[in-house]
Design a protein around this motif. Structure first.
Motif, PDB file in Angstrom:
ATOM      1  N   VAL A 172      34.116  66.666 -89.352  1.00 52.86           N
ATOM      2  CA  VAL A 172      33.077  66.303 -88.385  1.00 52.86           C
ATOM      3  C   VAL A 172      33.479  66.841 -87.021  1.00 52.86           C
ATOM      4  O   VAL A 172      34.667  66.848 -86.673  1.00 52.86           O
ATOM      5  N   GLN A 173      32.493  67.299 -86.263  1.00 54.05           N
ATOM      6  CA  GLN A 173      32.743  67.803 -84.916  1.00 54.05           C
ATOM      7  C   GLN A 173      31.888  67.057 -83.899  1.00 54.05           C
ATOM      8  O   GLN A 173      30.824  66.537 -84.219  1.00 54.05           O
ATOM      9  N   GLY A 174      32.356  67.067 -82.654  1.00 55.77           N
ATOM     10  CA  GLY A 174      31.585  66.512 -81.555  1.00 55.77           C
ATOM     11  C   GLY A 174      31.795  67.331 -80.300  1.00 55.77           C
ATOM     12  O   GLY A 174      32.718  68.144 -80.212  1.00 55.77           O
ATOM     13  N   TYR A 175      30.917  67.115 -79.346  1.00 59.73           N
ATOM     14  CA  TYR A 175      31.024  67.792 -78.061  1.00 59.73           C
ATOM     15  C   TYR A 175      30.382  66.936 -76.962  1.00 59.73           C
ATOM     16  O   TYR A 175      31.068  66.443 -76.061  1.00 59.73           O
ATOM     17  N   THR A 176      29.081  66.702 -77.058  1.00 53.20           N
ATOM     18  CA  THR A 176      28.346  66.090 -75.953  1.00 53.20           C
ATOM     19  C   THR A 176      28.890  64.720 -75.569  1.00 53.20           C
ATOM     20  O   THR A 176      29.009  64.392 -74.379  1.00 53.20           O
ATOM     21  N   ALA A 177      29.244  63.896 -76.543  1.00 48.91           N
ATOM     22  CA  ALA A 177      29.739  62.553 -76.225  1.00 48.91           C
ATOM     23  C   ALA A 177      31.062  62.588 -75.478  1.00 48.91           C
ATOM     24  O   ALA A 177      31.432  61.602 -74.824  1.00 48.91           O
ATOM     25  N   PHE A 178      31.784  63.705 -75.547  1.00 48.46           N
ATOM     26  CA  PHE A 178      33.008  63.872 -74.763  1.00 48.46           C
ATOM     27  C   PHE A 178      32.685  63.692 -73.275  1.00 48.46           C
ATOM     28  O   PHE A 178      33.474  63.109 -72.511  1.00 48.46           O
ATOM     29  N   LEU A 179      31.517  64.179 -72.851  1.00 47.28           N
ATOM     30  CA  LEU A 179      31.124  64.081 -71.446  1.00 47.28           C
ATOM     31  C   LEU A 179      30.901  62.634 -71.033  1.00 47.28           C
ATOM     32  O   LEU A 179      31.114  62.271 -69.873  1.00 47.28           O
ATOM     33  N   TYR A 180      30.446  61.820 -71.989  1.00 38.45           N
ATOM     34  CA  TYR A 180      30.115  60.430 -71.683  1.00 38.45           C
ATOM     35  C   TYR A 180      31.252  59.464 -72.016  1.00 38.45           C
ATOM     36  O   TYR A 180      31.331  58.383 -71.421  1.00 38.45           O
ATOM     37  N   ARG A 181      32.114  59.843 -72.943  1.00 40.74           N
ATOM     38  CA  ARG A 181      33.188  58.948 -73.392  1.00 40.74           C
ATOM     39  C   ARG A 181      34.528  59.204 -72.704  1.00 40.74           C
ATOM     40  O   ARG A 181      35.365  58.321 -72.608  1.00 40.74           O
ATOM     41  N   GLY A 182      34.750  60.456 -72.287  1.00 41.70           N
ATOM     42  CA  GLY A 182      35.969  60.752 -71.560  1.00 41.70           C
ATOM     43  C   GLY A 182      37.132  61.205 -72.411  1.00 41.70           C
ATOM     44  O   GLY A 182      37.012  61.394 -73.629  1.00 41.70           O
ATOM     45  N   PRO A 183      38.308  61.401 -71.794  1.00 42.22           N
ATOM     46  CA  PRO A 183      39.443  62.068 -72.448  1.00 42.22           C
ATOM     47  C   PRO A 183      40.061  61.308 -73.612  1.00 42.22           C
ATOM     48  O   PRO A 183      40.776  61.909 -74.412  1.00 42.22           O
ATOM     49  N   LEU A 184      39.808  60.013 -73.721  1.00 42.00           N
ATOM     50  CA  LEU A 184      40.384  59.248 -74.837  1.00 42.00           C
ATOM     51  C   LEU A 184      39.427  59.158 -76.028  1.00 42.00           C
ATOM     52  O   LEU A 184      39.667  58.404 -76.968  1.00 42.00           O
ATOM     53  N   TRP A 185      38.388  59.957 -76.002  1.00 45.02           N
ATOM     54  CA  TRP A 185      37.367  59.894 -77.053  1.00 45.02           C
ATOM     55  C   TRP A 185      37.945  60.145 -78.438  1.00 45.02           C
ATOM     56  O   TRP A 185      37.720  59.378 -79.371  1.00 45.02           O
ATOM     57  N   ALA A 186      38.725  61.217 -78.600  1.00 43.01           N
ATOM     58  CA  ALA A 186      39.287  61.525 -79.919  1.00 43.01           C
ATOM     59  C   ALA A 186      40.221  60.409 -80.379  1.00 43.01           C
ATOM     60  O   ALA A 186      40.224  60.043 -81.560  1.00 43.01           O
ATOM     61  N   ARG A 187      41.000  59.872 -79.459  1.00 44.71           N
ATOM     62  CA  ARG A 187      41.889  58.763 -79.811  1.00 44.71           C
ATOM     63  C   ARG A 187      41.072  57.575 -80.306  1.00 44.71           C
ATOM     64  O   ARG A 187      41.436  56.935 -81.314  1.00 44.71           O
ATOM     65  N   GLN A 188      39.986  57.254 -79.624  1.00 45.63           N
ATOM     66  CA  GLN A 188      39.139  56.135 -80.040  1.00 45.63           C
ATOM     67  C   GLN A 188      38.554  56.380 -81.429  1.00 45.63           C
ATOM     68  O   GLN A 188      38.531  55.468 -82.267  1.00 45.63           O
ATOM     69  N   ILE A 189      38.112  57.616 -81.673  1.00 51.07           N
ATOM     70  CA  ILE A 189      37.568  57.955 -82.994  1.00 51.07           C
ATOM     71  C   ILE A 189      38.630  57.796 -84.067  1.00 51.07           C
ATOM     72  O   ILE A 189      38.408  57.152 -85.117  1.00 51.07           O
ATOM     73  N   ASN A 190      39.787  58.356 -83.831  1.00 49.47           N
ATOM     74  CA  ASN A 190      40.853  58.317 -84.836  1.00 49.47           C
ATOM     75  C   ASN A 190      41.321  56.906 -85.127  1.00 49.47           C
ATOM     76  O   ASN A 190      41.544  56.531 -86.287  1.00 49.47           O
ATOM     77  N   ARG A 191      41.466  56.078 -84.074  1.00 48.30           N
ATOM     78  CA  ARG A 191      41.869  54.690 -84.286  1.00 48.30           C
ATOM     79  C   ARG A 191      40.781  53.939 -85.059  1.00 48.30           C
ATOM     80  O   ARG A 191      41.077  53.116 -85.919  1.00 48.30           O
ATOM     81  N   GLY A 192      39.530  54.228 -84.737  1.00 42.62           N
ATOM     82  CA  GLY A 192      38.444  53.564 -85.444  1.00 42.62           C
ATOM     83  C   GLY A 192      38.368  53.943 -86.905  1.00 42.62           C
ATOM     84  O   GLY A 192      38.058  53.113 -87.760  1.00 42.62           O
ATOM     85  N   LEU A 193      38.656  55.206 -87.211  1.00 43.33           N
ATOM     86  CA  LEU A 193      38.632  55.655 -88.603  1.00 43.33           C
ATOM     87  C   LEU A 193      39.710  54.956 -89.428  1.00 43.33           C
ATOM     88  O   LEU A 193      39.498  54.611 -90.601  1.00 43.33           O
ATOM     89  N   VAL A 194      40.864  54.764 -88.834  1.00 48.18           N
ATOM     90  CA  VAL A 194      41.939  54.060 -89.536  1.00 48.18           C
ATOM     91  C   VAL A 194      41.533  52.611 -89.799  1.00 48.18           C
ATOM     92  O   VAL A 194      41.828  52.057 -90.863  1.00 48.18           O
ATOM     93  N   ALA A 195      40.841  52.019 -88.860  1.00 49.28           N
ATOM     94  CA  ALA A 195      40.439  50.603 -88.996  1.00 49.28           C
ATOM     95  C   ALA A 195      39.297  50.426 -89.999  1.00 49.28           C
ATOM     96  O   ALA A 195      39.146  49.316 -90.546  1.00 49.28           O
ATOM     97  N   ASN A 196      38.507  51.463 -90.230  1.00 45.36           N
ATOM     98  CA  ASN A 196      37.361  51.338 -91.145  1.00 45.36           C
ATOM     99  C   ASN A 196      37.804  51.117 -92.594  1.00 45.36           C
ATOM    100  O   ASN A 196      38.828  51.590 -93.014  1.00 45.36           O
TER     101      ASN A 196
END
Length: 340
Positions: free
Chosen positions: A316-340
């Motif tokens: 999966v790829q992303g781009y636009t939400a990086f502008l709204y979520r900021g530099p910790l976006w990938a970290r938030q995604i990765n932590r959330g995937l582990v929790a799912n």
């Protein structure tokens, strides 16, 4: 903290200026020892690793093409926790892109309209940077997205793509043929099966052993999505990316006058979520289970990424939400995937 920074400072800056400022910070944080400190905080869990395209991705979540057009911020993006970075779109000839302004935020929709026009320094310059990047012992998987040079006639597009392929395929972990941007005249017409087949076959023959994918538009009707998907399998591609930006302006909540003032261009972000998921399901329904499908469009949260994976996306790829979520976006995604 980032939402306040965005609301009070970044949202008031010209979007393209804000992007270049952010890229400068990303480049700085990609240099040791800063990169070591950032990566220690953002490193994806080992359980998130994905084997695809003959490669190992640290996370299924990566950066879509368009964010790092000239392969200048890949080290910083890797430090932020992205599993792969798709650079470009790169064209055989350097080009400045469309006149400014060409990037517009639709903040109520968490969306962006862009008509950048493949602004980049060209394939030769990208090859120099990629050569240096490949020497790094630790780095993100590097995809390279290639498109048609604006000054090249559509009738000569195949030769133009092949020129980029010969320079960049040996330096890419995977290569993507972009025939779906709405911002280069005539480009989307190359998605027609009769024109797409010889183009893909020529690029395939020039790309050697580098995995080759094609990126399609969300605006194709489902039967054409199926046809392109079957063609990608038939000509021996390694995968398909769904989707690029859309020309649709349906169901936006941003004031219509603001949307109209932004003008032409591809829409990305949250409004694309539903169609991107639909196209993913159409593609997965007609390609083999081991065929790599990368889903992009409207992804913002870990739940969004998980939904794409559950629907059959390999990555999966992303781009636009990086502008709204900021530099910790990938970290938030990765932590959330582990929790799912």
């Amino acid at each position: 903290m980032y939402p306040l920074l965005f609301r009070h400072i970044l949202s008031r800056m010209d979007p393209e200026t804000a992007h270049h400022s952010a890229m400068l910070l990303i480049r700085v944080l990609g240099v040791a020892p800063f990169s070591w400190a950032v990566r220690s905080f953002t490193r994806p869990a080992e359980s998130l690793r994905v084997d695809a395209l003959g490669l190992t991705f640290d996370s299924p979540f990566g950066v879509a093409a368009g964010f790092d057009k000239d392969a200048i911020g890949t080290a910083g993006l890797y430090a932020f926790g992205f599993g792969h970075v798709e650079v470009g779109t790169v064209t055989a000839l350097a080009q400045g892109g469309n006149p400014k302004p060409r990037l517009f935020r639709l903040i109520p929709d968490r969306a962006v309209i862009n008509r950048m026009g493949f602004n980049n320094h060209g394939a030769q310059a990208a090859a120099v940077r990629l050569t240096k990047l490949r020497r790094k012992r630790q780095r993100a998987v590097l995809g390279v997205n290639i498109g048609k040079s604006r000054v090249v006639d559509v009738a000569d597009a195949t030769l133009d793509y092949v020129r980029s392929t010969r320079l960049l395929a040996p330096l890419a972990d995977y290569l993507v043929v972009n025939v779906s941007s709405p911002n280069t005249p005539g480009l989307r017409g190359l998605q027609a099966i009769d024109t797409l087949r010889p183009l893909l076959e020529a690029v395939r023959d020039a790309s050697g052993s580098t995995p080759l994918l094609v990126k399609i538009a969300p605006d194709l009707p489902d039967d054409e999505v199926e046809a392109v998907s079957r063609l990608a399998v038939d000509v021996g591609l390694s995968g398909l990316i769904a989707t690029n930006t859309t020309l649709s302006r349906d169901a936006l909540t941003t004031d219509a006058a603001i949307v109209a003032a932004a003008g032409a261009g591809g829409l990305s972000g949250a409004p694309l979520k539903s169609r991107a998921l639909e196209v993913l399901r159409v593609v997965r329904g007609v390609v083999p289970s081991d065929f790599c499908v990368i889903s992009v469009g409207g992804v913002e949260t870990a739940d969004d990424v998980q939904e794409r994976l559950d629907a059959g996306a390999t990555l999966v790829q992303g781009y636009t939400a990086f502008l709204y979520r900021g530099p910790l976006w990938a970290r938030q995604i990765n932590r959330g995937l582990v929790a799912n």
